[in-house]
Enzyme design. Sequence first.
Site, PDB file in Angstrom:
ATOM      1  N   ASP A  61      11.480  -4.433  26.086  1.00 64.77           N
ATOM      2  CA  ASP A  61      10.454  -5.003  25.230  1.00 64.77           C
ATOM      3  C   ASP A  61       9.141  -5.031  26.011  1.00 64.77           C
ATOM      4  O   ASP A  61       9.090  -4.678  27.190  1.00 64.77           O
ATOM      5  CB  ASP A  61      10.864  -6.409  24.767  1.00 64.77           C
ATOM      6  CG  ASP A  61      10.281  -6.762  23.410  1.00 64.77           C
ATOM      7  OD1 ASP A  61       9.202  -6.258  23.076  1.00 64.77           O
ATOM      8  OD2 ASP A  61      10.894  -7.568  22.680  1.00 64.77           O
ATOM      9  N   GLU A  74       5.948 -14.162  17.045  1.00 65.03           N
ATOM     10  CA  GLU A  74       6.704 -14.647  18.192  1.00 65.03           C
ATOM     11  C   GLU A  74       5.875 -15.573  19.069  1.00 65.03           C
ATOM     12  O   GLU A  74       4.693 -15.384  19.274  1.00 65.03           O
ATOM     13  CB  GLU A  74       7.217 -13.476  19.016  1.00 65.03           C
ATOM     14  CG  GLU A  74       6.142 -12.525  19.503  1.00 65.03           C
ATOM     15  CD  GLU A  74       6.725 -11.341  20.247  1.00 65.03           C
ATOM     16  OE1 GLU A  74       7.567 -11.548  21.125  1.00 65.03           O
ATOM     17  OE2 GLU A  74       6.328 -10.207  19.943  1.00 65.03           O
TER      18      GLU A  74
END
Length: 880
Positions: free
Chosen positions: A352, A548
Amino acid sequence: MARPPRSPRARNRVALAALVLMGGLIPAQAAHAAPPRQPDIGRPALDRNGCARIENSLPKLSDWPKVRSAMPQNPVDEWRIKQILSGMSLEEKVGQMTQPEIGAITPAEVTQYSIGSVLNGGGSWPGGNKHAGQQDWLKLADSYWDAAKATRTKIPVIWGIDAVHGNNNVYGSTVFPQNIALGAAHDPCLVRDVENSTARQIRATGQDWAFAPTLAVVQDDRWGRTYEGFSEDPRITRAYGYEAMNGLQAGARLRIGPNGVIGTAKHFIGDGGTTNGQDQGVNASSEADMINLHGQGYYGALAAGAQTVMASFNSWTNPALGIDEGKIHGSDKVLNQILKGKMGFDGLVVSDWNGIGQVDGCTNASCPRAINAGIDVVMVPNDWKAFIANTVAQVRGGEIPMSRIDDAVTRILRVKLRAGLFEERKPSQRWYAGSPDALTDKALARDAVRKSQTLLKNNGNVLPLARNAKVLVVGKSADSIQNQTGGWTLTWQGTGNTNADFPGATSILAGLKEDLGTANVTFDPTGTVDPKGYDAVIAVVGETPYAEGVGDLQRKSLEAAKLYPEDLAVLDKVSGKGTPVVTVYVSGRPLYVNKELNRSDAFVAAWLPGTEGGGVADMLVRGKDRGGYHGKLSYSWPKSACQTPLNPWSPGYDPLFALGYGLTSNQRTTVGKLDETEGPARCGSTGGGGTATEDLPIFDRTDVAPYKSFIGSAANWGGTEIGPDGTASHPEINVVPADVNVQGDGLKATWTGTGAAQLYSQHPGGTDDLRGYLNADGALEFDVIVHSPPVNRTVVSLHCVYPCSSEVNATKLFGDLPAGQKSTVKIPLSCFASGLDFESVDTPFLVYTDGAFSASFANVRWSPGGAKDPDARKCSDLTG
């Protein structure tokens, strides 16, 4: 108070889910039976429509299963891979493993460094233009493609994009409902169709690779990515994982054809099960729960032939169970032994965003541990040149075996061959490239919205409305496409958008005008119009966009009235006036909405429906309801402010509305008056005169309520609030967003040296009793990158309503920190004890100086026990 009734179907689902996770459906093994064989999983059972069936139960697995992929290895491909690999230099191999962000790499650099893939982050567009058209995207895609073909190896480059609910980063695309809404539809075929349409949207702008679907089985709805998960129920996620991947990759077997793109099963593993729902936090699950709960979506996606898996930001740690894997990005057990070994995954593992930088001993530009653990493609958006240099040196120095590099590149080449890219034309010449029709799919999106709408209350059968009903529409989200699309839409957090940014989209208000006629719809967002004389009031309220980190509630209450008091204020104005009130609640998670429910005759969970708000309106109005409401909750709904985690397998499961609950349009069910007990501002707060046991977050990628960030100087000592875009400016100080630990998690403050100024976090108009943190040997902690050290005296200060305050001299502290590198500072709270009244703290963090100084600050918190840590500062070093 009586709980709203559960249908027999809902009760059965809850019971079955609980039995599955407790192992109640598994026969006991004979006492002396041979060790069980490794479980084996392939294509799921299909329903009558040919899509994966949502099973009544899932067998309890004793070990990680071998997953039989729909895309087996092709001997011809494997031969080609060996031939290509044998002719590559180390630098070319590492280039294939490197994934920069489009804003940080030119096509010429793709050629120079033999780059294997690029990505664009949320809110990144060609030329930095949010309104970039299809041809702009295709032109950039072609330039990267041509650059890769100009390399010695001519290996094609692939471009990855966060297309998580449609090609949501692209101006003019149809944005589908978020995953939480699709989960409520209980329709795997719908998910397949949505993802296949998304694949065509991606091809229309020239990308090859979707960073989707998210397969988190969300357990704590405080997590800011709850809406990215299909369900808290692993049975739904298992079936949806299979069909989502089928849709993206177009049901591929040996090759991904012209209707598909490369899909990504993410985030492996456990991101939906972190303690307190903290993004990138710690999952403390047992291995059995990881296998049987958090792994289920991956079994479905890998069986469908998923070609890539994205590693998760979270850690997997539980000392009591002997589990200490730490960050998944650095876990050999999770990536090599489990995913690639036991499960048999032969595609590539991608990190990520700067995920390797969170592994112990690593930075964003250097992490042998992550590569050795099984990361094949490293998403290193900006520091990619340093990463290449470091990795090449680490291979030559023996820290990374050449065999690991060869394995990574083998996997990368395998995926590119399976995607047919070696024989493919440049992006602008492929199927669907530049097609406006491929970028939009309004009919499918509207159908998905209709199927996801979930009716929680319908007293007196207010819904559906008559086709000629006269309605008063109120609420902040009725005409806000930004609110109804949510995060990961045009921008990373989904903020900063207006209706003009969504050409061709339909707000819920516009949908009502379409269905009822403009003359029958009056819009008053604040609810000041008298509802008398209208057939119904439709209040469209709920959450505002987040993604997020920023969306985490952490220890905040689930109480909607505290999070969004403006919504309750609107309902108070229109309810009890004799006109039925229908509340349409737009949100990315269930919330404690008892007050809002009590002020509503009907209540619809609309979730985050995307750009086709007309689908919400269709379900409200008779004649266009397509069979009426039939959405069912894929997440349990809380009955109190701090009731989380809330899942059928949790102890004392007692929701307001259970998993699987949802009324039909003709169901005559009355929801009585609900308890309106006000919850605490924070759940599990440990301040006051006791001993604190949990961190007090102050700034964690964004302000943590009740605190807000400000700058102050002679220009405005009263304080200028730092805006949602992370910026504020005075002549003496300016602030912009910064990357400290992760993307955009910090504030970069620059003191210009033209006068005194301060950066601080404050509880506006209030104070907090924080004696418990002093009692717990707590510390003020923050992560910081010093860009240029202070030239004059600099202090860190805490205030208890000015002029009550205490400070320490931090000039030497900041001056001694390594420039340009992240450091964590821990200042014992006892250093402030002489002047601070801990019973009434209003400013728990402040940095002040009157000279030039520049630093980025992130993750500001008060931490119990922090003063005892070996790296905590000594008060004696913070004087003068």
